[in-house]
Design an enzyme around this catalytic site. Structure first.
Site, PDB file in Angstrom:
ATOM      1  N   HIS A   1       1.222  -6.998  50.716  1.00 41.14           N
ATOM      2  CA  HIS A   1       0.076  -7.418  51.520  1.00 41.14           C
ATOM      3  C   HIS A   1       0.085  -6.877  52.942  1.00 41.14           C
ATOM      4  O   HIS A   1      -0.715  -7.324  53.764  1.00 41.14           O
ATOM      5  CB  HIS A   1       0.003  -8.945  51.608  1.00 41.14           C
ATOM      6  CG  HIS A   1      -0.347  -9.616  50.324  1.00 41.14           C
ATOM      7  ND1 HIS A   1      -1.632  -9.915  49.958  1.00 41.14           N
ATOM      8  CD2 HIS A   1       0.434 -10.047  49.310  1.00 41.14           C
ATOM      9  CE1 HIS A   1      -1.644 -10.514  48.786  1.00 41.14           C
ATOM     10  NE2 HIS A   1      -0.400 -10.605  48.362  1.00 41.14           N
TER      11      HIS A   1
ATOM     12  N   LYS B   1      -9.882 -15.113  62.913  1.00 41.62           N
ATOM     13  CA  LYS B   1      -8.751 -14.732  62.061  1.00 41.62           C
ATOM     14  C   LYS B   1      -7.496 -15.031  62.850  1.00 41.62           C
ATOM     15  O   LYS B   1      -7.576 -15.379  64.036  1.00 41.62           O
ATOM     16  CB  LYS B   1      -8.804 -13.263  61.633  1.00 41.62           C
ATOM     17  CG  LYS B   1      -9.170 -12.286  62.766  1.00 41.62           C
ATOM     18  CD  LYS B   1      -9.339 -10.858  62.254  1.00 41.62           C
ATOM     19  CE  LYS B   1     -10.748 -10.514  61.847  1.00 41.62           C
ATOM     20  NZ  LYS B   1     -10.932 -10.218  60.426  1.00 41.62           N
ATOM     21  N   ARG B   2      -6.316 -14.878  62.235  1.00 43.90           N
ATOM     22  CA  ARG B   2      -5.097 -15.096  62.986  1.00 43.90           C
ATOM     23  C   ARG B   2      -5.108 -14.200  64.226  1.00 43.90           C
ATOM     24  O   ARG B   2      -5.609 -13.067  64.193  1.00 43.90           O
ATOM     25  CB  ARG B   2      -3.865 -14.786  62.115  1.00 43.90           C
ATOM     26  CG  ARG B   2      -3.582 -15.842  61.078  1.00 43.90           C
ATOM     27  CD  ARG B   2      -3.265 -17.186  61.705  1.00 43.90           C
ATOM     28  NE  ARG B   2      -1.982 -17.184  62.370  1.00 43.90           N
ATOM     29  CZ  ARG B   2      -0.869 -17.685  61.856  1.00 43.90           C
ATOM     30  NH1 ARG B   2      -0.880 -18.259  60.659  1.00 43.90           N
ATOM     31  NH2 ARG B   2       0.269 -17.649  62.521  1.00 43.90           N
TER      32      ARG B   2
ATOM     33  N   LYS C   1      -4.991  -6.998  65.143  1.00 43.49           N
ATOM     34  CA  LYS C   1      -6.376  -7.389  64.837  1.00 43.49           C
ATOM     35  C   LYS C   1      -7.293  -7.195  66.052  1.00 43.49           C
ATOM     36  O   LYS C   1      -8.503  -7.324  65.965  1.00 43.49           O
ATOM     37  CB  LYS C   1      -6.423  -8.836  64.347  1.00 43.49           C
ATOM     38  CG  LYS C   1      -5.691  -9.049  63.013  1.00 43.49           C
ATOM     39  CD  LYS C   1      -5.830 -10.479  62.535  1.00 43.49           C
ATOM     40  CE  LYS C   1      -4.967 -10.823  61.336  1.00 43.49           C
ATOM     41  NZ  LYS C   1      -5.601 -10.495  60.033  1.00 43.49           N
TER      42      LYS C   1
ATOM     43  N   THR D   1     -10.175 -10.461  54.091  1.00 46.59           N
ATOM     44  CA  THR D   1     -11.028 -11.092  53.079  1.00 46.59           C
ATOM     45  C   THR D   1     -12.181 -11.818  53.743  1.00 46.59           C
ATOM     46  O   THR D   1     -13.217 -12.044  53.124  1.00 46.59           O
ATOM     47  CB  THR D   1     -10.226 -12.079  52.210  1.00 46.59           C
ATOM     48  OG1 THR D   1      -9.321 -12.783  53.049  1.00 46.59           O
ATOM     49  CG2 THR D   1      -9.457 -11.357  51.132  1.00 46.59           C
TER      50      THR D   1
ATOM     51  N   LYS E   1     -16.442 -12.473  53.033  1.00 51.56           N
ATOM     52  CA  LYS E   1     -17.153 -13.760  53.119  1.00 51.56           C
ATOM     53  C   LYS E   1     -18.328 -13.659  54.081  1.00 51.56           C
ATOM     54  O   LYS E   1     -19.432 -14.155  53.800  1.00 51.56           O
ATOM     55  CB  LYS E   1     -16.200 -14.866  53.591  1.00 51.56           C
ATOM     56  CG  LYS E   1     -15.045 -15.099  52.649  1.00 51.56           C
ATOM     57  CD  LYS E   1     -13.989 -16.020  53.265  1.00 51.56           C
ATOM     58  CE  LYS E   1     -12.700 -15.923  52.464  1.00 51.56           C
ATOM     59  NZ  LYS E   1     -11.531 -16.463  53.183  1.00 51.56           N
TER      60      LYS E   1
END
Ligand code: NBG
Length: 961
Positions: free
Chosen positions: A508, A701-702, A707, A808, A812
Site C-alpha cells: 500500500h 485526509k491524514r 500529501k 480512495t 468518493k
C-alpha cells in the site's frame, strides 16, 4: 422482495402530549383466516442447522404466508414440522395440483431423509387427507384451531413487529422503562433490533458456507475503519423505510437516533477504510469470505483543536457497549510468546517444542457484515486478548496475590490500543505482539474449520486463501509453517508448498519507511520458534535463488529476509511477504508499476509473474447511495433504474444527460442542500459561519508532508495576499482542511497550526469578508466524511506525483460530483482517464519527472509569489513565526523533498482554471455530472471481483433465499 413493504399496523399514541406512552393494537391488514382456508404442510426430514430458516425463506419465495407452525425435533435427529400456510395475495390455500407440486418440489430440495432411513419428507397440500406420522400431509380443514401465532420463522419486518422489537430491547436488553427512553437508548434498542435480524442472516450464511464448503478467502488486516453500522445495515437489509417509520411513530427520528452511534474507528485512514469497503463488496458479491482483525479497546484517537493545536483524546468507543458484535467466549485460542525451543528426536525425526514463557487467550468477537440485495451476511471476526483461564498456582502461592492478578491482566493490553501512525514505523514490541496475536488466532481458527471437513492437507490451498493487507500480518507466514510442522507434523517441504499457495500480499505504499522491519533480537526473544523458521526459510530461499541462476551478491543480499548492518540484524517483512506469497499487488496502475521499479524491484526481478495491479475502489453504497440520498434518487430517476447501487457500471448512461438543463438544475439544488448541511457541520464544530454561496473547496485526509497540505495552505496565503492587494474579482471560496496528524509527527502538527493561524487572520479580516474563509474541521472520520463529501464542490488530491499509492477519497468525492484538483498520482490518474482529463484540474510534475526535479532542487528558484508567501509566514503575519520556521525551511535551501515550490505556480494556475470554470454554472455542473458518471470503475465491487478471479480463485456462494 426488495422494496416490498410489509403490511403494518402501529402503536397508537394514547396521548399526544406524551409521545412515549404507547399501546399496541392488532395488525389491521392481516385478515384472520378461517383455519379451513389454510393448507397444512408437514415436513419430515433430517434435522440440520438452518433448515427452518431455509424452509421459511422458501415459503416466502413461493408467496406463501405461514400462519402457524408446530415444530418437533426427535431424539433420533429427525424433525416433524407442520406449517399452516395461505397465499400471501388472496389468502386462499393451494388450489391446483401443479401449485402443490411446485411447493413440494421446492421444499423437498431442502430436506434430507431422516436418520431412520425412511424416505425423504413427503409434502402434500390440501385437500389430501390427514395421514399418519409417516410424513404425509394432513388436511387442516377439519382442524378447528382458533388461535395461532407465527413462531420460528425470520423475525418479521413489518412496522409493528419492528416497534415491538425496539420496545422489547428497551425493556429487556437495556432494562429501561419502555415508557421513557432517551435518544441514546433509542439508538441502542434500535441497534439491537437490527442486530437480531442480522444474526439470522449471518447464522444462515455461515451454515450455508459450512455445508457448501467452498474455497474461502480470509482477509487479514490490522485495521478496519468501519464507521457507523446502523444506517448501512438498514439500507443493505432493505429495512430503512420500515425502521424509519417505526421510529417515527415512537417519536424518534431515524437520523437523530443514528447520530448517537460512535464510529468504529479501528483504523488510521485509507488502508483501514479500504478493508471495510472490501468487506461490504465481498458480502454483496456473495463471496465466501471473512475478515480477521483486532478488537482494539481504544480506536483511532479523537482529535480536538485547541488554539489551533491538535490534541489527542482517547477513543474509548466501547463505553456504551457495542451492539454490533457478538462475543463468543467459546471461540478462543491460546497465543504464546517468549520462552525457548527444544528439539527432540521423535521416531527418527526432529521435532521442535516451543516452551513458551507467556500465554494469553484470543477470544472472538463477531461482527456481521450484511451484503446489499443479497441474503448473505458475512463475518468480521475481531480478536480480543484475555488472560488464560485457570490460575497459575505457583504465582498465587508465592504470596503476592495482587501482583499475580495484575500480571494476568497484562494480557488484555495486547489489544488495548490501535497504533495511530499510519506510515512511520517504529519497532515497538507491542505492535509485533498484536500482529502475531491476531494472525495466530486467525490461522488456528481457519485450521480448525478446515479440519472439521478435511484430513488431506493437499486440499488446504484449495479451501483457504489469505490476503495480507500490507506487511502488518506477514508474521502469519512463519506461524502457518509452525502450525503445520510442529502442530500437524508435516515436513518442511510439504508445509512450504502449502504456505506458498495460500498467501497473497498487497503493498500500500512506496515509502520505504513504512515497510516494516524488526530487530531480529526482539523477534528472537518474543517468538523464538518463528525466528528459527525464518532463518531456515531465508537460507532455503536464497539457495533456491542461486539455483535459479541469480548469483549477484548485491541482489541476493537485497532479497534476503534478514539483513545485517554493523552487527545488527533486521527482519524485513516485505521480503518475507514477497517470498511466500503467490501474488503481489499494488493498489493503482501507477503504483503497481512503481513498486516494480522501487521498493520491490528485486523481487520483481526474480518473480515477475507474481506481480499484479488491483486498482482500489470504494463501496458506492455507503459512499454515494446512502450518504447522499437526494443524489441517489436523482441518479435513479435520470437513468431509470437503481441497478447502479449493485453494479456501478450501470451509472454510465448518466453522462449522456450531462447537458440537460433540467437535470443540471436539480443537480445544483441537491449540491446546494448538501452544502447547507456541511455549513451546519462547520458551524457546529468550529463556530465559523460559512456561506453556501461560496465554492466549497475541501482537503481532507491524514496530514502528511507527501500529501502536501502545505502546498494548499501556501496557495491560500497567496489568495489572501491577492485579495489584500485589491483583487476583489476572485471567486468566493470556503477552503476546508481536515485530518489527523500522527501524535509524534511534528511537521504535520505544525501544518495544522498553520492552517488554523491563517484561518484566524483571514476569517477575521474585514477586507476579505465572504471572499475567503479558511476552516480546519476537527476530528475527520468516517461519519463526518459522509457529510463532508456530498457537500464538496472541489476536492484536493495534490500529493507529489509518485507518492500516493492510490487514494480512495478521490473516488468518493468524484462519485458525489465533486471536481478534483490533483496531480497525476495514484488512482487520480485512472479517474482522469475515466471521466476525461478536461473534467479534472490537473497540475504539477509527473511521477517520472520527480526524481530528476528532486535531484536538481538545490538549483531551483521559486517564483516571486511563492517567496511572498514564505515572507508572510516568516515575518509573523499569522503569528507564531518561530514555530512555523521549519515549515518554511522544509521547502527552501534545496530541501523541499516533496517539490512544493516546484509545483506551486502550476497549482495556482490550476486553481485559476477552477475559478473560471466555477463562474460558468453550466460548465461546472456538466463537469460535476460527468465526474459521477465516470466513476463506474471505482466501485470496490469491481476491485473485489478482480481479486476473486485473478488472485484467490473463489466464486460466489449465495445462500438460498
Ligand atoms: C494507503 C495509501 C493510500 C491508499 C490506501 C489503500 C497506507 C500504508 N497506505 O494511497 O497511502 O489508497 O493505502 O490502499 O496506509
Amino acid at each position: 422482495m426488495r422494496g416490498d413493504r410489509a403490511r403494518h399496523s402501529c402503536l397508537h399514541r394514547l396521548d399526544d402530549s406524551r409521545p412515549d406512552l404507547l399501546l399496541p393494537s392488532p395488525p389491521a391488514s392481516t385478515p384472520p383466516l378461517h383455519p379451513a382456508d389454510l393448507t397444512r404442510i408437514q415436513v419430515v426430514g433430517e434435522a440440520r442447522p438452518g433448515l427452518l430458516t431455509a424452509l421459511t425463506a422458501a415459503f416466502r419465495q413461493l408467496g406463501l404466508d405461514v400462519r402457524r407452525s408446530e415444530l418437533r425435533k426427535d431424539a433420533d435427529g429427525s424433525v416433524h414440522d407442520v406449517f399452516y400456510v395461505a397465499r400471501e395475495d388472496d389468502g386462499k390455500a393451494l388450489q391446483t395440483q401443479s401449485e402443490k407440486d411446485d411447493v413440494r418440489k421446492q421444499l423437498l430440495s431442502l430436506v434430507r431423509p431422516p436418520p431412520g432411513g425412511r424416505s425423504a419428507a413427503t409434502l402434500r397440500g390440501r385437500p389430501a387427507p390427514r395421514a399418519d406420522s409417516t410424513g404425509t400431509i394432513v388436511d387442516a380443514t377439519r382442524q378447528q384451531e382458533a388461535l395461532f401465532s407465527l413462531m420460528d420463522s425470520y423475525i418479521k419486518n413489518d412496522v409493528l413487529s419492528i416497534q415491538q422489537s425496539i420496545v422489547n430491547h428497551v425493556e429487556y436488553t437495556l432494562a429501561r422503562s419502555r415508557l421513557r427512553f432517551d435518544d441514546q437508548e433509542a439508538y441502542l434498542a434500535t441497534a439491537h433490533a437490527v442486530r437480531d435480524r442480522l444474526i439470522e442472516a449471518w447464522n444462515d450464511t455461515n451454515t450455508w458456507f459450512k455445508e457448501e464448503d467452498p474455497k474461502r478467502v480470509y482477509y487479514l488486516s490490522m485495521e478496519y475503519l468501519q464507521g457507523r453500522a446502523l444506517l448501512n445495515a438498514l439500507y443493505n437489509l432493505d429495512l430503512e423505510p420500515n425502521f424509519r417509520e417505526a421510529l417515527l411513530e415512537l417519536g424518534y427520528g431515524l437520523e437523530t437516533v443514528a447520530e448517537r452511534e460512535q464510529d468504529a474507528a479501528l483504523g488510521n485512514g485509507g488502508l483501514g477504510r479500504l478493508a471495510s469497503c472490501f468487506l461490504d463488496s465481498m458480502a454483496t458479491l456473495d463471496l465466501p469470505a471473512w475478515g480477521y482483525g483486532i478488537r482494539y479497546q481504544y480506536g483511532m484517537f479523537r482529535q480536538s483543536i485547541v488554539d489551533g493545536f491538535q490534541l489527542e483524546n482517547p477513543d474509548y468507543w466501547l463505553t456504551f457497549g457495542n451492539p454490533w458484535e457478538i462475543q463468543r467466549d467459546t471461540v478462543s485460542y491460546p497465543v504464546r510468546y517468549y520462552g525457548d525451543v527444544e528439539v527432540k528426536d521423535e521416531g527418527g525425526r526432529q521435532m521442535w517444542h516451543w516452551r513458551a514463557g507467556e500465554e494469553v487467550r484470543a477470544v472472538a468477537y463477531d461482527n456481521p457484515i450484511p451484503g446489499f440485495a443479497t441474503p448473505n451476511t458475512i463475518n468480521l471476526r475481531l480478536w480480543a486478548a484475555k488472560p488464560v483461564s485457570g490460575l497459575d498456582l505457583e504465582a498465587f502461592n508465592t504470596g503476592d496475590y495482587v501482583q499475580a492478578i495484575l500480571q494476568r491482566q497484562r494480557a488484555e493490553t495486547i489489544t488495548s490500543v490501535l497504533y495511530p501512525d499510519d506510515r512511520t514505523y517504529e519497532g515497538k514490541e507491542l505492535r509485533l505482539r498484536q500482529q502475531y496475536f491476531f494472525t495466530s488466532a486467525s490461522l488456528q481458527d481457519v485450521i480448525r474449520r478446515f479440519k472439521e471437513r478435511h484430513s488431506d492437507w493437499n486440499e488446504f490451498p484449495e479451501k483457504c486463501q489469505f490476503q495480507l493487507n500490507d506487511t502488518h500480518p506477514v508474521i502469519a507466514v512463519p506461524e502457518l509453517m509452525r502450525l503445520l510442522m510442529d502442530g500437524e507434523g508435516l515436513g518442511w517441504t510439504k508445509s512450504w508448498s502449502i504456505v506458498t499457495r495460500v498467501f497473497s500480499y498487497t503493498n500500500h505504499t512506496v515509502m520505504p519507511e513504512a515497510l516494516e522491519a524488526w530487530d531480529v533480537r526482539m523477534v528472537e526473544k518474543l517468538l523464538p520458534r518463528h525466528m528459527q523458521i525464518i532463518y531456515d526459510l531465508n537460507w532455503r530461499f536464497l539457495e533456491s535463488m542461486k539455483r535459479a541462476g541469480h548469483h549477484d551478491e548485491g541482489l541476493l543480499s537485497r532479497l534476503s529476509i534478514i539483513s545485517e548492518r554493523y552487527g545488527q540484524k533486521t527482519l524485513h517483512m516485505a521480503n518475507l511477504a514477497c517470498c511466500a506469497s503467490h501474488t503481489i499487488n499494488g493498489v493503482a496502475a501507477i503504483h503497481s508499476e512503481l513498486i516494480k521499479k522501487t521498493v520491490l524491484k528485486d523481487f520483481h526481478t526474480v518473480y515477475p509473474e507474481k506481480f499484479q495491479n488491483k486498482t482500489n475502489g470504494v463501496t458506492q453504497r455507503r459512499w454515494l447511495a446512502f450518504c447522499n440520498p437526494m443524489l441517489r434518487e436523482l441518479i435513479t430517476e435520470t437513468i431509470g433504474s437503481d441497478a447502479w447501487i449493485r453494479d456501478l457500471t450501470a451509472i454510465r448512461p448518466l453522462a449522456d444527460r450531462a447537458d440537460d438543463p433540467k437535470l443540471q438544475a436539480k443537480w445544483r439544488a441537491i449540491k446546494r442542500s448538501n452544502k447547507e448541511r456541511l455549513a451546519a457541520l462547520v458551524l457546529e464544530r468550529t463556530g465559523i459561519v460559512v456561506s453556501p454561496d461560496a465554492l466549497f473547496d475541501v482537503h481532507v485526509k491524514r496530514i502528511h508532508e507527501y500529501k502536501r497540505q502545505l502546498l494548499n495552505v501556501y496557495g491560500v496565503i497567496d489568495r489572501y495576499l491577492r485579495i489584500k492587494a485589491g483583487d476583489k474579482a476572485v471567486q468566493p471560496r470556503v477552503i476546508m482542511f481536515g485530518g489527523k496528524a500522527a501524535p509524534g509527527y511534528d511537521m504535520a502538527k505544525r501544518i495544522i497550526k498553520l492552517v488554523s493561524a491563517v484561518g484566524q487572520v483571514v476569517n477575521n479580516d474585514p477586507d476579505v469578508g465572504d471572499l475567503l474563509k479558511v476552516v480546519f474541521l476537527p476530528d475527520y472520520n468516517v461519519s463526518s466524511a459522509e457529510v463532508i463529501i456530498p457537500g464538496t464542490e472541489l476536492s484536493q488530491h495534490i500529493s507529489t506525483a509518485g507518492t500516493e499509492a492510490s487514494g480512495t477519497s478521490n473516488m468518493k468525492f468524484a462519485m458525489n460530483g465533486s471536481l478534483i484538483i490533483g496531480t497525476l498520482d495514484g488512482a487520480t490518474v485512472e479517474i482522469a482517464e475515466e471521466i476525461g482529463e478536461k473534467n479534472v484540474f490537473l497540475f504539477g510534475a509527473l511521477a517520472d519527472q520527480v526524481p530528476r526535479l528532486q535531484a536538481e532542487r538545490a538549483g531551483f528558484h521559486p517564483s516571486s509569489r511563492f517567496r511572498a508567501v514564505l515572507d508572510a509566514v516568516s515575518s509573523g503575519r499569522f503569528g507564531w513565526a518561530d514555530y512555523f520556521r521549519p515549515l518554511v525551511e522544509t521547502v527552501t535551501g534545496g530541501r523541499d523533498h516533496y517539490l512544493v515550490a516546484n509545483d506551486f505556480e502550476s497549482y495556482l494556475e490550476a486553481q485559476a482554471r477552477v475559478d473560471a470554470a466555477y463562474a460558468d454554472e453550466e460548465t461546472w455542473t456538466r463537469m460535476s455530472i460527468l465526474s459521477t458518471a465516470g466513476c463506474a470503475k471505482f466501485s470496490s465491487d469491481r476491485t473485489i471481483s478482480e481479486y476473486a478471479e485473478d488472485i484467490w480463485g473463489v466464486t460466489p456462494c449465495r445462500r438460498p433465499e
